[in-house]
Design a protein around this motif. Sequence first.
Motif, mmCIF file in Angstrom:
data_model
loop_
_atom_site.group_PDB
_atom_site.id
_atom_site.type_symbol
_atom_site.label_atom_id
_atom_site.label_comp_id
_atom_site.label_asym_id
_atom_site.label_seq_id
_atom_site.Cartn_x
_atom_site.Cartn_y
_atom_site.Cartn_z
ATOM 1 N N UNK A 1 0.828 -1.211 0.000
ATOM 2 C CA UNK A 1 0.000 0.000 0.000
ATOM 3 C C UNK A 1 0.858 1.256 0.000
ATOM 4 N N UNK A 2 0.487 2.164 -0.860
ATOM 5 C CA UNK A 2 1.063 3.493 -0.834
ATOM 6 C C UNK A 2 -0.096 4.441 -0.571
ATOM 7 N N UNK B 1 8.943 9.102 0.341
ATOM 8 C CA UNK B 1 7.803 8.335 -0.148
ATOM 9 C C UNK B 1 7.660 7.084 0.707
ATOM 10 N N UNK B 2 6.448 6.803 1.105
ATOM 11 C CA UNK B 2 6.206 5.711 2.047
ATOM 12 C C UNK B 2 5.444 4.555 1.422
ATOM 13 N N UNK B 3 5.662 3.400 2.010
ATOM 14 C CA UNK B 3 5.035 2.181 1.505
ATOM 15 C C UNK B 3 4.849 1.222 2.680
ATOM 16 N N UNK B 4 3.688 0.625 2.792
ATOM 17 C CA UNK B 4 3.419 -0.364 3.833
ATOM 18 C C UNK B 4 3.026 -1.686 3.188
ATOM 19 N N UNK B 5 3.345 -2.754 3.860
ATOM 20 C CA UNK B 5 2.981 -4.059 3.327
ATOM 21 C C UNK B 5 2.400 -4.928 4.432
ATOM 22 N N UNK C 1 11.757 -1.106 7.645
ATOM 23 C CA UNK C 1 11.435 -1.392 9.042
ATOM 24 C C UNK C 1 10.549 -2.628 9.049
ATOM 25 N N UNK C 2 11.161 -3.775 9.257
ATOM 26 C CA UNK C 2 10.420 -5.031 9.160
ATOM 27 C C UNK C 2 9.369 -5.177 10.240
ATOM 28 N N UNK C 3 9.674 -4.711 11.431
ATOM 29 C CA UNK C 3 8.705 -4.870 12.518
ATOM 30 C C UNK C 3 7.438 -4.074 12.237
ATOM 31 N N UNK C 4 7.599 -2.930 11.569
ATOM 32 C CA UNK C 4 6.444 -2.106 11.223
ATOM 33 C C UNK C 4 5.889 -2.440 9.843
ATOM 34 N N UNK D 1 7.127 -1.605 6.957
ATOM 35 C CA UNK D 1 7.119 -0.285 6.336
ATOM 36 C C UNK D 1 8.451 -0.038 5.642
ATOM 37 N N UNK D 2 8.378 0.528 4.443
ATOM 38 C CA UNK D 2 9.605 0.985 3.808
ATOM 39 C C UNK D 2 9.391 2.384 3.257
#
Lengths: 113, 111
Positions: free
Chosen positions: B5-6, B21-25, B67-70, B72-73
């Motif tokens: 997700x962006x 720029x942020x990205x979550x998975x 950030x694997x725990x979150x 998030x990249x």
Amino acid sequence: SQTIHQWPATLVQPVGSPLSLECTVEGTSNPNLYWYRQAAGRGLQLLFYSVGIGQISSEVPQNLSASRPQDRQFILSSKKLLLSDSGFYLCAWNSGGAHLTQYFGPGTRLTVL
Amino acid sequence: DQQVKQNSPSLSVQEGRISILNCDYTNSMFDYFLWYKKYPAEGPTFLISISSIKDKNEDGRFTVFLNKSAKHLSLHIVPSQPGDSAVYFCAAIWGNEKLTFGTGTRLTIIP
């Protein structure tokens, strides 16, 4: 160096007509090949991928089909286009194995009227 | 189910400043992440990638943080230049080499 070609660059077709988009890769052997469609608000959607000649995996049910008649050639087809097939189609390749990065072609803008 | 997700469809940044720029998975199985840049009517071009065993990768003006725990990249571009104006896609991959893309963020650099 490797290059990837797509043609045509743009295409306008009537509803119900057939489609053939071609993608070729140069400078590499036995690439993995991919077809994507870019749709507004949905990012890049994987349509098909192929790990070898004649091997096609379909990701989503749709009006399209793919074929890989040669090692470095990937074709996207339809027998009868729908209005909803309009979009920007991208071909990509990678070397497989440990090489995870995919490299994209220039794309084809398809408009179905 | 959008696994990558962006959440920001667009971002405007002053030239010379930092663009983030942020990205979550959601899929914890993803083990490799990539950023692509795309101009209108062109194919995406690969920018930078990061393996899940790292938390940072830098290439010139581009740095990707993971950030694997979150789950998030982020992609940092510094300093931002007018030519950086484009749509940026993050993508994730695991196992079977199929990329899962985010929906993209349109970055506009203001001169």
